[in-house]
Scaffold this active site. Structure first.
Site, PDB file in Angstrom:
ATOM      1  N   ASN A  33       0.870  -1.184   0.000  1.00  0.00           N
ATOM      2  CA  ASN A  33       0.000   0.000   0.000  1.00  0.00           C
ATOM      3  C   ASN A  33       0.905   1.233   0.000  1.00  0.00           C
ATOM      4  O   ASN A  33       1.468   1.589   1.029  1.00  0.00           O
ATOM      5  CB  ASN A  33      -0.886  -0.041   1.261  1.00  0.00           C
ATOM      6  CG  ASN A  33      -1.706   1.219   1.421  1.00  0.00           C
ATOM      7  OD1 ASN A  33      -1.826   2.025   0.494  1.00  0.00           O
ATOM      8  ND2 ASN A  33      -2.301   1.388   2.612  1.00  0.00           N
ATOM      9  N   TRP A  34       1.023   1.836  -1.179  1.00  0.00           N
ATOM     10  CA  TRP A  34       1.964   2.969  -1.306  1.00  0.00           C
ATOM     11  C   TRP A  34       1.383   4.257  -0.750  1.00  0.00           C
ATOM     12  O   TRP A  34       2.072   5.282  -0.701  1.00  0.00           O
ATOM     13  CB  TRP A  34       2.364   3.152  -2.773  1.00  0.00           C
ATOM     14  CG  TRP A  34       3.125   1.993  -3.349  1.00  0.00           C
ATOM     15  CD1 TRP A  34       3.466   0.825  -2.713  1.00  0.00           C
ATOM     16  CD2 TRP A  34       3.652   1.870  -4.677  1.00  0.00           C
ATOM     17  NE1 TRP A  34       4.152  -0.012  -3.565  1.00  0.00           N
ATOM     18  CE2 TRP A  34       4.281   0.608  -4.777  1.00  0.00           C
ATOM     19  CE3 TRP A  34       3.638   2.706  -5.799  1.00  0.00           C
ATOM     20  CZ2 TRP A  34       4.900   0.168  -5.945  1.00  0.00           C
ATOM     21  CZ3 TRP A  34       4.254   2.262  -6.980  1.00  0.00           C
ATOM     22  CH2 TRP A  34       4.882   1.005  -7.038  1.00  0.00           C
ATOM     23  N   LYS A  35       0.115   4.234  -0.379  1.00  0.00           N
ATOM     24  CA  LYS A  35      -0.564   5.413   0.188  1.00  0.00           C
ATOM     25  C   LYS A  35      -0.367   6.639  -0.726  1.00  0.00           C
ATOM     26  O   LYS A  35      -0.298   6.504  -1.942  1.00  0.00           O
ATOM     27  CB  LYS A  35      -0.072   5.677   1.617  1.00  0.00           C
ATOM     28  CG  LYS A  35      -0.155   4.426   2.494  1.00  0.00           C
ATOM     29  CD  LYS A  35      -0.013   4.714   3.953  1.00  0.00           C
ATOM     30  CE  LYS A  35       0.024   3.413   4.723  1.00  0.00           C
ATOM     31  NZ  LYS A  35      -0.052   3.588   6.163  1.00  0.00           N
ATOM     32  N   HIS A  42      -9.633   1.219   4.830  1.00  0.00           N
ATOM     33  CA  HIS A  42      -8.365   1.388   5.549  1.00  0.00           C
ATOM     34  C   HIS A  42      -8.583   2.330   6.731  1.00  0.00           C
ATOM     35  O   HIS A  42      -9.365   3.283   6.635  1.00  0.00           O
ATOM     36  CB  HIS A  42      -7.305   1.951   4.595  1.00  0.00           C
ATOM     37  CG  HIS A  42      -5.929   1.919   5.179  1.00  0.00           C
ATOM     38  ND1 HIS A  42      -5.499   2.853   6.097  1.00  0.00           N
ATOM     39  CD2 HIS A  42      -4.897   1.053   5.014  1.00  0.00           C
ATOM     40  CE1 HIS A  42      -4.263   2.561   6.451  1.00  0.00           C
ATOM     41  NE2 HIS A  42      -3.867   1.475   5.808  1.00  0.00           N
ATOM     42  N   GLU A  54      -6.932   4.691   7.886  1.00  0.00           N
ATOM     43  CA  GLU A  54      -6.685   6.117   7.607  1.00  0.00           C
ATOM     44  C   GLU A  54      -7.909   6.747   6.950  1.00  0.00           C
ATOM     45  O   GLU A  54      -8.240   7.904   7.217  1.00  0.00           O
ATOM     46  CB  GLU A  54      -5.424   6.272   6.738  1.00  0.00           C
ATOM     47  CG  GLU A  54      -4.165   6.003   7.555  1.00  0.00           C
ATOM     48  CD  GLU A  54      -2.983   5.487   6.760  1.00  0.00           C
ATOM     49  OE1 GLU A  54      -3.000   5.544   5.517  1.00  0.00           O
ATOM     50  OE2 GLU A  54      -2.024   5.000   7.403  1.00  0.00           O
ATOM     51  N   GLU A  74      -5.543  -4.933  10.684  1.00  0.00           N
ATOM     52  CA  GLU A  74      -4.503  -3.920  10.865  1.00  0.00           C
ATOM     53  C   GLU A  74      -4.767  -3.160  12.167  1.00  0.00           C
ATOM     54  O   GLU A  74      -5.559  -2.204  12.170  1.00  0.00           O
ATOM     55  CB  GLU A  74      -4.530  -2.928   9.698  1.00  0.00           C
ATOM     56  CG  GLU A  74      -4.273  -3.565   8.361  1.00  0.00           C
ATOM     57  CD  GLU A  74      -3.682  -2.568   7.379  1.00  0.00           C
ATOM     58  OE1 GLU A  74      -2.564  -2.814   6.911  1.00  0.00           O
ATOM     59  OE2 GLU A  74      -4.304  -1.522   7.122  1.00  0.00           O
ATOM     60  N   GLY A 127       2.263   2.285  10.784  1.00  0.00           N
ATOM     61  CA  GLY A 127       3.202   3.389  10.617  1.00  0.00           C
ATOM     62  C   GLY A 127       3.887   3.812  11.907  1.00  0.00           C
ATOM     63  O   GLY A 127       4.505   4.875  11.973  1.00  0.00           O
ATOM     64  N   SER A 177       3.284  -2.153  10.479  1.00  0.00           N
ATOM     65  CA  SER A 177       4.735  -2.148  10.680  1.00  0.00           C
ATOM     66  C   SER A 177       5.394  -3.503  10.394  1.00  0.00           C
ATOM     67  O   SER A 177       6.319  -3.912  11.102  1.00  0.00           O
ATOM     68  CB  SER A 177       5.073  -1.659  12.090  1.00  0.00           C
ATOM     69  OG  SER A 177       4.637  -0.317  12.254  1.00  0.00           O
ATOM     70  N   GLY A 231       2.720  -1.169   4.365  1.00  0.00           N
ATOM     71  CA  GLY A 231       2.747   0.258   4.072  1.00  0.00           C
ATOM     72  C   GLY A 231       4.175   0.734   3.862  1.00  0.00           C
ATOM     73  O   GLY A 231       4.754   0.588   2.777  1.00  0.00           O
ATOM     74  N   GLY A 232       4.769   1.305   4.914  1.00  0.00           N
ATOM     75  CA  GLY A 232       6.095   1.919   4.823  1.00  0.00           C
ATOM     76  C   GLY A 232       7.145   1.058   4.133  1.00  0.00           C
ATOM     77  O   GLY A 232       7.894   1.548   3.271  1.00  0.00           O
TER      78      GLY A 232
HETATM   79  C1  PEP Z   1      -0.953   0.131   6.146  1.00  0.00           C
HETATM   80  O1  PEP Z   1      -1.187   1.321   6.243  1.00  0.00           O
HETATM   81  O2  PEP Z   1      -1.713  -0.601   5.509  1.00  0.00           O
HETATM   82  C2  PEP Z   1       0.234  -0.383   6.835  1.00  0.00           C
HETATM   83  C3  PEP Z   1       0.257  -1.625   7.155  1.00  0.00           C
HETATM   84  O3  PEP Z   1       1.244   0.537   7.075  1.00  0.00           O
HETATM   85  P1  PEP Z   1       2.681   0.242   7.754  1.00  0.00           P
HETATM   86  O4  PEP Z   1       3.199  -1.047   7.167  1.00  0.00           O
HETATM   87  O5  PEP Z   1       3.506   1.418   7.401  1.00  0.00           O
HETATM   88  O6  PEP Z   1       2.424   0.121   9.225  1.00  0.00           O
END
Ligand code: PEP
Length: 253
Positions: A12-14, A98, A100, A169, A175, A215, A236-237
């Site tokens: 997920n490149w957001k 999601h 966010e 999640e 994040g 994470s 994500g990150g």
């Molecule tokens: C996400 O936002 O879907 C996610 C898992 O982010 P991160 O890996 O950065 O925690």
């Protein structure tokens, strides 16, 4: 007995990557994973890069996903993107609900449910996100929260329930660098599977892939993915850099 399912790892490149940066990242990931078929890999760039990334990974083992969509097929919805528009760009997957978007864009279980149904009708596979906040976990409300999100977001799907992907999640792990322990994650994943079983029967529950997100890094991926009810990850990150994403994908094999 556990049925064999290919694990799925989605990046997920957001709201990251310019068009040029997205093309470079997709090409690097493809170079490293072109022959890797043990894990299903999905890239979810921002809308602005869907077409270009789709062209890079077309005819490869890597699939394209979007990060959101509207439930309507078209019309006066300024700023929105429809399921058909995503299919038009050869998307196979779409992330829905999601945390966010739930926190910043007013998404609710009801709107997520509409989107899930619209995605399935358009032949897109929804990756439906659920998870508790830190306060909810500390108040020992994790099961209640996840129960509400799963039952309401996935209400009324009938046999189509087997076609979805769920991502657990925990909001406190997204994040933040703070990951759920494999035991914490497994406990909630087993609960989600139980809920899916109650809604659609044992076969459906076994067929649905439940991803962990929060994470995930190369250092913790393999241990998380080794849990019996963790069928892959939403990243994500660590998906913003080819090397870490590819290592995570390999950790899922
Ligand atoms: C996400 O936002 O879907 C996610 C898992 O982010 P991160 O890996 O950065 O925690």
């Amino acid at each position: 007995m556990k049925k064999f399912k290919k694990k799925l790892v989605a990046g997920n490149w957001k709201m990251n990557k310019t068009l040029a940066d997205a093309q470079v990242l997709a090409a690097e990931i493809l170079r490293d994973l072109a022959d890797f078929t043990e894990v299903e890999v999905v890239l979810c760039p921002p809308f602005t890069a869907l077409k270009a990334v789709g062209e890079i990974i077309s005819n490869s083992v890597i699939k394209l996903g979007a990060q959101n969509m509207h439930w309507e097929a078209g019309g006066a919805f300024t700023g929105e993107v429809s399921p058909g528009m995503l299919r038009d760009l050869y998307c196979h997957y779409v992330i829905l609900g999601h945390s966010e978007r739930r926190a910043h864009c007013g998404e609710t279980d009801e709107t997520v449910n509409r989107k899930v149904k619209a995605a399935l009708a358009a032949n897109l596979t929804p990756i439906v996100c659920v998870g508790e906040t830190l306060a909810q976990r500390e108040e020992e409300r994790t099961r209640d929260v996840v129960h509400g999100q799963v039952t309401q977001s996935l209400a009324g799907l009938g046999d189509d329930l087997a076609r979805i992907v769920v991502a657990y999640e925990p909001v406190w792990a997204i994040g933040t660098g703070r990951t759920a322990t494999p035991e914490q994650a497994q406990e909630v994943h087993a609960f989600v599977r139980e809920l899916l079983g109650a809604a659609g029967g044992a076969e459906t529950a076994a067929a649905v892939r439940i991803l962990y997100g929060g994470s995930v890094k190369p250092a913790n991926a393999a241990e998380l993915f080794a849990q019996p009810d963790i069928d892959g990850g939403l990243i994500g990150g660590a998906s913003l850099e080819a090397r870490s994403f590819v290592e995570i994908v390999r950790g899922a094999a």
